[in-house]
Design an enzyme around this catalytic site. Structure first.
Site, PDB file in Angstrom:
ATOM      1  N   LYS A 209       0.844  -1.200   0.000  1.00 42.65           N
ATOM      2  CA  LYS A 209       0.000   0.000   0.000  1.00 42.65           C
ATOM      3  C   LYS A 209       0.879   1.249   0.000  1.00 42.65           C
ATOM      4  CE  LYS A 209      -3.344   2.431   2.844  1.00 42.65           C
ATOM      5  NZ  LYS A 209      -4.221   2.443   4.000  1.00 42.65           N
ATOM      6  N   GLU A 215      10.519  -4.937   4.185  1.00 40.22           N
ATOM      7  CA  GLU A 215      10.499  -6.352   3.811  1.00 40.22           C
ATOM      8  C   GLU A 215      10.150  -6.524   2.334  1.00 40.22           C
ATOM      9  OE1 GLU A 215       9.117  -5.022   6.470  1.00 40.22           O
ATOM     10  OE2 GLU A 215       9.193  -6.373   8.205  1.00 40.22           O
ATOM     11  N   GLY A 269      -4.792  -1.587   5.098  1.00 37.23           N
ATOM     12  CA  GLY A 269      -4.029  -2.753   4.637  1.00 37.23           C
ATOM     13  C   GLY A 269      -4.699  -4.066   4.998  1.00 37.23           C
ATOM     14  N   ARG A 270      -5.162  -4.179   6.252  1.00 40.29           N
ATOM     15  CA  ARG A 270      -5.727  -5.458   6.706  1.00 40.29           C
ATOM     16  C   ARG A 270      -7.148  -5.696   6.201  1.00 40.29           C
ATOM     17  NH1 ARG A 270      -4.316  -2.035  10.687  1.00 40.29           N
ATOM     18  NH2 ARG A 270      -5.901  -1.120  12.046  1.00 40.29           N
ATOM     19  N   GLU A 355      -4.510  -6.099  15.269  1.00 42.98           N
ATOM     20  CA  GLU A 355      -3.930  -4.813  14.866  1.00 42.98           C
ATOM     21  C   GLU A 355      -4.990  -3.723  14.992  1.00 42.98           C
ATOM     22  OE1 GLU A 355      -0.484  -4.374  11.886  1.00 42.98           O
ATOM     23  OE2 GLU A 355      -2.208  -3.824  10.681  1.00 42.98           O
ATOM     24  N   HIS A 386      -6.773 -32.594  18.703  1.00 37.62           N
ATOM     25  CA  HIS A 386      -5.689 -33.477  19.150  1.00 37.62           C
ATOM     26  C   HIS A 386      -4.471 -32.673  19.586  1.00 37.62           C
ATOM     27  CE1 HIS A 386      -7.737 -37.101  17.695  1.00 37.62           C
ATOM     28  NE2 HIS A 386      -8.219 -36.287  16.768  1.00 37.62           N
ATOM     29  N   LYS A 512       9.890  -0.799  13.727  1.00 37.14           N
ATOM     30  CA  LYS A 512      10.444  -0.586  12.377  1.00 37.14           C
ATOM     31  C   LYS A 512      11.576   0.437  12.440  1.00 37.14           C
ATOM     32  CE  LYS A 512       6.217  -1.027   9.631  1.00 37.14           C
ATOM     33  NZ  LYS A 512       5.312  -0.279   8.757  1.00 37.14           N
TER      34      LYS A 512
HETATM   35  O1  LIG Z   1       1.126  -2.720   2.290  1.00 38.87           O
HETATM   36  P1  LIG Z   1       2.247  -2.111   3.022  1.00 38.87           P
HETATM   37  O2  LIG Z   1       2.226  -0.612   2.965  1.00 38.87           O
HETATM   38  O3  LIG Z   1       3.567  -2.664   2.535  1.00 38.87           O
HETATM   39  O4  LIG Z   1       2.095  -2.469   4.532  1.00 38.87           O
HETATM   40  C1  LIG Z   1       2.178  -3.778   5.029  1.00 38.87           C
HETATM   41  C2  LIG Z   1       1.850  -3.808   6.499  1.00 38.87           C
HETATM   42  O5  LIG Z   1       2.734  -2.904   7.156  1.00 38.87           O
HETATM   43  C3  LIG Z   1       2.580  -2.732   8.562  1.00 38.87           C
HETATM   44  O6  LIG Z   1       2.965  -3.878   9.245  1.00 38.87           O
HETATM   45  C4  LIG Z   1       1.173  -2.382   8.943  1.00 38.87           C
HETATM   46  O7  LIG Z   1       1.044  -2.446  10.339  1.00 38.87           O
HETATM   47  C5  LIG Z   1       0.191  -3.347   8.299  1.00 38.87           C
HETATM   48  O8  LIG Z   1      -1.117  -2.904   8.557  1.00 38.87           O
HETATM   49  C6  LIG Z   1       0.411  -3.392   6.800  1.00 38.87           C
HETATM   50  O9  LIG Z   1      -0.510  -4.283   6.231  1.00 38.87           O
END
Ligand SMILES: O=P(O)(O)OC[C@H]1O[C@H](O)[C@H](O)[C@@H](O)[C@@H]1O
Length: 546
Positions: A209, A215, A269-270, A355, A386, A512
């Site tokens: 986003k 990462e 994002g979520r 989150e 189990h 971060k």
């Molecule tokens: O989609 P991006 O901008 O790469 O973000 C990826 C993720 O980054 C962080 O961990 C936020 O807390 C998440 O809510 C998000 O989904």
């Protein structure tokens, strides 16, 4: 207009619930069933292909009545309207929260800052459809003229968990394309995936986003380098596409504008799998199935928006969390799907729920004086029976559990499905009933008196463990869309009651930033940043033994 901000514990309803709680907290579910023969019918909501039985929860009519009063006192109805109408309810980030607009019908109108966003949503959907059709049919080819066989989604958090969960859950509906997910910055993750791939037949979908996530950018860069070891630079255009709100940074990364699938900042994002973030889903199961997923979610949106609270699945479900979390002091909830396909469902929900509602400051900026958030966990039944069910049955903690099951299996093996579902029904029954002294003694009929005496305390158990049974006709793109949207709305309702902002995630930022500082220290011969002695020693040990 802003959301109302009231400490829920100061409402009249809250005090009434507290008083009611003292009266019924020790009442056994078995007793509740005995006193009301119609309990199961009265506490079940049947909607579309969903049968949701709330009756094995430690509630009475009165409990629900009081919880609805709480929702009314906190103006839930008004909040729901604001959510759907594009008000800036994500105030701490200054944004609307409109994943629901992504599954709206074409004739709908949803305004953000005076602009109807629906035409834009449909433009992006058209782009997803055209691209999906081209890749699936083979008309979009790799640079050397080969058809695409593999898709790699590069993203993390919401740019990974949603698409990964849906692709896995709907694998029954998948086409010939194989879909892979790279998320962890651990280089071993992407290496394990690319080692078996042919660059000439692979399409990489970079999803971020913000397009600033360490990462994702590191993985995208390393994968592009791997790609360029065997392919010419001009091939990148055929093999790399991106999804982001940050079009400029994607272009700087070297991806042509025509290969960018845009998204809007009013999609969290979520909650983004319904947007272009779902491109990998569309590629994996075809656009029509992706559209059915959206249709299902839209149907749940309408149910949530228009149903009375008494018949409203996400509302009841969210209020039950408040009941257990804030009155019984339950800390976690388990979600147990009785289908192997929903293997990743609890992991996906963890981000959505934890989150969103892992907050300790209310909408006025004051520290809360009550519990918010729930720990979410789960694995498919019967495997989890189990593994960890012992603790749910006989441990000291109260763990309200959602059981999710389907009337019909996908492959149609009735023998297995009956066995699977008999376990689902049996577990909810066992959790409720427990085992009485008489039952244990009957089981131990052949034992000596000494053995009976010894074993009785361990073998009998109380039961009275709450469960909600969600029974759906069959796992389809549409029913999965409904199920995911149900939990999304549950999250929203919880946040409204707890008076917190559910749509920011500032807590994630600090780690971060510190990782950036530490990375500098790992790369440098000296230590530039101050650390506590524990962290410092760990860094030194790592550097000295590298
Ligand atoms: O989609 P991006 O901008 O790469 O973000 C990826 C993720 O980054 C962080 O961990 C936020 O807390 C998440 O809510 C998000 O989904």
């Amino acid at each position: 207009m802003a959301l109302q901000s009231t400490n829920p514990t100061t409402t009249k309803a809250w005090s009434n619930i507290q008083a009611h709680f003292s009266e019924i907290k020790d009442v056994h579910l078995k007793e509740l069933f005995k006193t009301n023969p119609k309990r199961a019918e009265e506490l079940t909501v049947i909607w579309d292909d969903f049968y949701v039985d709330f009756s094995k929860n430690r509630i009475t009519d009165k409990t629900l009545e009081l919880l609805f009063e709480l929702a009314n006192e906190l103006n839930l109805k008004d909040a729901i309207s604001k959510y759907f109408e594009g008000d800036i309810i994500n105030k701490s980030e200054g944004r609307a929260v409109l994943h629901t607009a992504l599954r709206e019908t074409k004739d709908a109108q949803v305004f953000v800052n005076g602009e109807n966003v629906i035409p834009g949503v449909f433009q992006v959907k058209e782009k997803i459809k055209n691209f999906t059709d081209a890749v699936v049919s083979g008309s979009h080819k790799g640079f050397s003229g080969h058809q695409i066989t593999d898709i790699v989604n590069i993203g993390i958090g919401g740019s990974d968990l949603g698409p990964a969960m849906v692709v896995d859950s709907l694998q029954f509906y998948k086409n010939h394309l194989n879909t892979h997910f790279v998320s962890n910055v651990d280089g071993d993750h992407y290496q394990e995936i690319v080692k078996n791939l042919n660059p000439e037949t692979t399409l990489f979908v970079i999803v971020s986003k913000t397009f600033t996530t360490q990462e994702t950018l590191s993985n995208a860069k390393s994968i592009r380098e791997w790609f360029l070891q065997s392919q010419p630079k001009e091939a990148v255009a055929n093999h790399f596409v991106a999804v982001s709100t940050n079009v400029e940074s994607v272009k700087n990364f070297g991806i042509a504008e025509s290969n960018i699938f845009p998204m809007k900042d009013w999609v969290g994002g979520r909650f983004s799998l319904w947007s272009a973030v779902g491109l990998s889903i569309s590629l994996a199961i075809g656009y029509d199935n992706f559209e059915s997923l959206l249709t299902g979610a839209h149907k749940m949106d309408v149910h949530f928006k228009t149903s009375d609270f008494e018949k409203n699945i996400p509302v009841i479900s969210a209020l039950l969390t408040i009941w257990y979390n804030n009155f019984f002091e339950a800390e976690s909830e388990a979600v147990i799907p009785y289908t192997q396909y929903l293997n990743q469902f609890a992991t996906y929900l963890q981000q959505g729920i934890m989150e969103s509602n892992g907050k300790s400051v209310d909408r006025n900026g004051n520290e809360v004086n009550y519990q918010t958030g729930t720990l979410i966990w789960g694995e498919p039944g019967t495997n989890s029976q189990h593994a960890f069910f012992q603790l749910i049955h006989q441990g000291t903690k109260l763990i309200p559990t959602d059981f999710i099951g389907f009337v019909k299996s996908l492959h149609g093996n009735k023998d297995h499905h009956d066995k699977l579902m008999s376990n689902y029904f049996a577990q909810t029954e066992a959790l409720m009933n427990g085992k009485t002294e008489a039952e244990v003694l009957e089981e131990l009929a052949d034992a000596t008196n000494d053995q009976k005496q010894m074993l009785l305390p361990f073998k009998k158990f109380e039961g009275n463990k709450p469960t909600t049974s969600i029974l759906i006709q069959q796992l389809t793109p549409e029913s999965l869309g409904k199920l995911i949207a149900m939990y999304e709305h549950k999250i929203f309702v919880q946040g409204i009651i707890w008076n917190i902002f559910s749509y920011d995630q500032f807590g994630v930022e600090l780690g971060k930033k510190l990782a950036k500082n530490i990375l500098e220290d790992l790369h440098s011969t000296e230590i530039k940043n101050q650390h506590d002695s524990s962290t410092q020693n760990l860094i030194n040990f790592y550097k000295n033994h590298n």
